[in-house]
Design a protein around this motif. Structure first.
Motif, mmCIF file in Angstrom:
data_model
loop_
_atom_site.group_PDB
_atom_site.id
_atom_site.type_symbol
_atom_site.label_atom_id
_atom_site.label_comp_id
_atom_site.label_asym_id
_atom_site.label_seq_id
_atom_site.Cartn_x
_atom_site.Cartn_y
_atom_site.Cartn_z
ATOM 1 N N MET A 183 0.821 -1.195 0.000
ATOM 2 C CA MET A 183 0.000 0.000 0.000
ATOM 3 C C MET A 183 0.845 1.229 0.000
ATOM 4 O O MET A 183 2.037 1.176 0.174
ATOM 5 C CB MET A 183 -0.922 -0.179 1.159
ATOM 6 C CG MET A 183 -1.453 0.797 2.082
ATOM 7 S SD MET A 183 -2.223 2.303 1.857
ATOM 8 C CE MET A 183 -1.488 3.175 0.626
ATOM 9 N N VAL A 184 0.210 2.320 -0.253
ATOM 10 C CA VAL A 184 0.943 3.518 -0.579
ATOM 11 C C VAL A 184 1.334 4.364 0.629
ATOM 12 O O VAL A 184 2.357 4.145 1.262
ATOM 13 C CB VAL A 184 0.205 4.341 -1.643
ATOM 14 C CG1 VAL A 184 0.319 3.634 -2.963
ATOM 15 C CG2 VAL A 184 -1.240 4.544 -1.337
ATOM 16 N N ASP A 219 0.822 -7.025 1.977
ATOM 17 C CA ASP A 219 0.647 -5.863 1.099
ATOM 18 C C ASP A 219 0.628 -6.301 -0.372
ATOM 19 O O ASP A 219 1.536 -5.980 -1.135
ATOM 20 C CB ASP A 219 1.799 -4.885 1.354
ATOM 21 C CG ASP A 219 1.582 -3.534 0.691
ATOM 22 O OD1 ASP A 219 0.501 -3.313 0.132
ATOM 23 O OD2 ASP A 219 2.517 -2.704 0.744
ATOM 24 N N GLU A 227 0.701 -1.114 -8.324
ATOM 25 C CA GLU A 227 0.213 -0.158 -7.334
ATOM 26 C C GLU A 227 1.372 0.408 -6.527
ATOM 27 O O GLU A 227 1.382 1.563 -6.136
ATOM 28 C CB GLU A 227 -0.772 -0.863 -6.385
ATOM 29 C CG GLU A 227 -1.484 0.074 -5.433
ATOM 30 C CD GLU A 227 -0.938 0.052 -4.019
ATOM 31 O OE1 GLU A 227 -1.569 0.635 -3.141
ATOM 32 O OE2 GLU A 227 0.136 -0.547 -3.770
ATOM 33 N N ASP A 228 2.363 -0.489 -6.289
ATOM 34 C CA ASP A 228 3.332 -0.224 -5.223
ATOM 35 C C ASP A 228 4.721 0.121 -5.752
ATOM 36 O O ASP A 228 5.719 -0.182 -5.118
ATOM 37 C CB ASP A 228 3.392 -1.465 -4.313
ATOM 38 C CG ASP A 228 3.169 -1.091 -2.857
ATOM 39 O OD1 ASP A 228 3.154 0.114 -2.558
ATOM 40 O OD2 ASP A 228 3.009 -2.016 -2.037
ATOM 41 N N TRP A 272 5.044 -3.552 6.967
ATOM 42 C CA TRP A 272 4.803 -2.755 5.753
ATOM 43 C C TRP A 272 6.109 -2.304 5.093
ATOM 44 O O TRP A 272 6.943 -1.667 5.728
ATOM 45 C CB TRP A 272 3.952 -1.536 6.133
ATOM 46 C CG TRP A 272 3.705 -0.559 5.047
ATOM 47 C CD1 TRP A 272 2.935 -0.737 3.940
ATOM 48 C CD2 TRP A 272 4.205 0.784 4.975
ATOM 49 N NE1 TRP A 272 2.925 0.422 3.174
ATOM 50 C CE2 TRP A 272 3.696 1.360 3.793
ATOM 51 C CE3 TRP A 272 5.028 1.551 5.798
ATOM 52 C CZ2 TRP A 272 3.997 2.670 3.401
ATOM 53 C CZ3 TRP A 272 5.337 2.857 5.415
ATOM 54 C CH2 TRP A 272 4.811 3.405 4.228
ATOM 55 N N HIS A 273 6.279 -2.710 3.837
ATOM 56 C CA HIS A 273 7.459 -2.342 3.027
ATOM 57 C C HIS A 273 8.771 -2.745 3.723
ATOM 58 O O HIS A 273 9.754 -2.004 3.700
ATOM 59 C CB HIS A 273 7.451 -0.841 2.692
ATOM 60 C CG HIS A 273 6.294 -0.457 1.805
ATOM 61 N ND1 HIS A 273 6.085 0.818 1.336
ATOM 62 C CD2 HIS A 273 5.279 -1.198 1.295
ATOM 63 C CE1 HIS A 273 5.005 0.851 0.582
ATOM 64 N NE2 HIS A 273 4.488 -0.366 0.551
HETATM 65 ZN ZN LIG Z 1 2.627 -1.106 -0.341
#
Ligand SMILES: [Zn+2]
Length: 330
Positions: A1-2, A151, A183-184, A301-302
């Motif tokens: 996700m962003v 993610d 998206e990512d 996340w990431h």
């Molecule tokens: Zn992401």
């Protein structure tokens, strides 16, 4: 996700902020409560083990980074699975330009269930992996791709399990499932320069070239729906553009006993695919995304820790139950 822009902490601020087209009212809430009590008999139930197997299978291809062999193999797998479950499948392919000028092969995989039905709802999730673990504490990982179990693969897994159930028992409503690519691939934290609209490239393409004949009446986006100890609150974009969907989904979650996880309070200003979907297609679309005040997105996340070992199948179950109930109550 962003990413998220900022977090407004008070629920009061949240209500005052929701000045968009889909402001919720007491009547909406009453309507949602009525709907959430509607008797719904479903023969087949969402199965967290099957969903987890769908997640694991995607990760077994390796990180699904655009232009990689894993991306191609996984796109074929997703298309074949949707077809196997009875959808009419299209793979939307195009070249899109990354923040650094790299041309990326984008593959949005789309399944239409009961395409003849005019009354439709639509689900979205991104399935690609981010090429950078740029939120990892270890700098050596910043140029390595994310496995993206949560993610990327988690929302995709929940929607594949929904597809499997819909083959066993068709809902009253037509359903579109859109697996969004690229998206990512937004600029990493270590990149120099300012970039605009560099995330959600598959979504921006889809928004400019939507596949549908009959426009869905609303949309639900899933993002990071498999982590441990999740919290699903209501982000500002969802509330502004799709307040009636938020009310519907959150009251269903409450009726299923998930009110402590799907909390009815503001959850930040999150720029995710739903922002572009709302802007470009005007389909009121909300996001189910794990975001907590203080913590932000899940700790994985990431990072290099976004792996199947850090997935909690019970989270997939909760989100799956909410999604399935929403579909079969239509
Ligand atoms: Zn992401």
């Amino acid at each position: 996700m962003v990413k998220y822009l900022f977090v407004m902490l008070s629920f009061c601020g949240f209500v005052a902020c929701g000045s968009g087209a889909q402001q919720s009212s007491a009547t909406d809430v009453q309507q949602s409560e009525k709907e959430s009590k509607k008797e719904v008999k479903i023969k087949s139930k969402f199965n967290k083990d099957t969903a987890f197997a769908f997640l694991k299978k995607q990760c077994d291809f390796g990180p699904r980074v655009p232009n990689s062999a894993a991306q191609k193999a996984c796109a074929s797998y997703l298309a074949a699975e949707l077809k196997r479950f009875g959808a009419e499948v299209t793979v939307q392919e195009a070249k899109v330009k990354a923040y650094d000028g790299t041309m990326l092969d984008m593959k949005n995989v789309i399944g239409c269930f009961q395409p003849e039905k005019q009354d439709r709802i639509i689900f979205f999730t991104h399935w690609d992996s981010r090429p950078y673990c740029d939120n990892d504490d270890n700098k050596d990982n910043h140029n390595k791709p994310v496995m993206a179990a949560n993610d990327g693969a988690s929302g995709t897994a929940v929607l594949l399990e929904l597809a499997r159930l819909m083959q066993q028992e068709a809902p009253n409503v037509g359903v579109d499932i859109v697996f969004l690519d690229v998206e990512d691939y937004g600029a990493p934290s270590f990149a120099k320069g300012q970039y605009k609209d560099d995330w959600c490239l598959g979504t921006q393409y889809w928004g400019a070239h939507p596949h549908y004949t009959y426009k869905p009446k609303y949309g639900i986006l899933l993002d990071m729906v498999g982590g441990r100890d999740p919290l699903f609150a209501i982000d500002i974009v969802s509330q502004q553009y799709a307040g009636f969907v938020v009310n519907k989904v959150w009251s269903i979650a409450g009726s299923l006993g998930y009110g402590n996880t799907f909390v009815y309070r503001e959850g930040g200003n999150i720029m995710d695919d739903h922002y572009y979907i709302n802007k470009l297609t005007q389909i009121p679309t909300m996001d189910i995304i794990d975001f907590k005040e203080g913590r932000g997105f899940p700790d994985t996340w990431h990072t290099a820790n976004d792996t199947p070992e850090n997935i909690d199948p019970n989270t997939l179950q909760m989100v799956g139950d909410v999604v399935v109930t929403t579909v079969y109550r239509e």
